[in-house]
Scaffold this active site. Sequence first.
Site, PDB file in Angstrom:
ATOM      1  N   GLY A  16       0.926  -1.131   0.112  1.00 29.58           N
ATOM      2  CA  GLY A  16       0.123  -0.044  -0.024  1.00 29.58           C
ATOM      3  C   GLY A  16       0.862   1.422   0.134  1.00 29.58           C
ATOM      4  CD  GLU A  17       3.015   5.103  -3.295  1.00 29.28           C
ATOM      5  OE1 GLU A  17       3.684   5.907  -3.614  1.00 29.28           O
ATOM      6  OE2 GLU A  17       2.714   4.298  -4.155  1.00 29.28           O
ATOM      7  CB  VAL A  40       2.588  -0.585   3.833  1.00 27.83           C
ATOM      8  CG1 VAL A  40       2.623  -1.864   4.636  1.00 27.83           C
ATOM      9  CG2 VAL A  40       2.231   0.555   5.040  1.00 27.83           C
ATOM     10  CG  ASP A  68      -7.708   8.086   9.811  1.00 34.03           C
ATOM     11  OD1 ASP A  68      -9.092   8.581   9.596  1.00 34.03           O
ATOM     12  OD2 ASP A  68      -6.872   8.059   8.973  1.00 34.03           O
TER      13      ASP A  68
END
Length: 308
Positions: free
Chosen positions: A25-26, A32, A154
């Site tokens: 992921g980004e 990641v 979050d």
Amino acid sequence: MGNCLCVKESIKVNGRRYLIREKLGEGGFSTVELIEDALTHKLYALKRITCHSQADQKVALAEVEYHNALRHANIVECIDSDLIGAPDLMGNRTSQVLIVLPYYRRGTLHDDLMRRQKAGTPIDEVVVLTMFRSICEGVQCFHTARPRPLAHKDIKTANILLQDDLTPCLMDLGSVSRARIEVNNSSEAQQLQDEAAERSSMPYRAPELFTVESHCNIDERTDIWSLGCLLYAMCFYKSPFEAVYERGDSVALAVISGIVKFPESHQYSQELLGLIKSLLRVKAEERPYIDWIIGTVDELINKSSGAV
């Protein structure tokens, strides 16, 4: 086929070598990756946070500190960390904070819900409640932190990792900060509003963070609103404000209106829907604290399981 480990890119964290398998992921300033311990061949996730300034680096290192301070079964564990380089804006140099985390092959709650939505297989109510209770226990760890309470800020389905047995773990502590904030002027209000816009996802953001008043008190019940959105998503796949966001309409107006609609046809009890509504109170002071939520969820689990 032979062994191709020799051609894989590798990285060292505190002297321990890992082989980089693939990108998972980004985000804005982080990526990641799936990594493999070069000695044990165990898989982990590596979060790399790129820091352009000393301020960026301080925030990234605080994330590591929160991981180390908040040890809980429902908060993702920091296995190791490291700092590489030094940021220098004038010299156009950056540093990287590396965080080694467990690898959850099942992915996130968001991933699971998208699969379920496609297959038309919602989560059973008892399972929803059991998973949600575990998430609340993780949140309770933030809210009861010493010397002062913390808030995640979050909470969303994409920030909940799932173990193989569906045990949930809160991740991404980059948004964590002290929970209770006294706002005394318009400058402080704008700063808090800007931080929320940068760090908390709009479909899960509490009403008081969209337009912060110049004289107010903010507390951990910003997380309670997010938990309400999360519980709704666990039942109906997405936050109640996701459709507004996807259409490009004003999420702030939708959130502040306090109108939450449920699908006409579903399998969930009125008690569960009532719990969602109690968390999604527009006025923060009307929302419950985390201890009350856990107690209420326990009652609903007992009732749904047929316990007397």
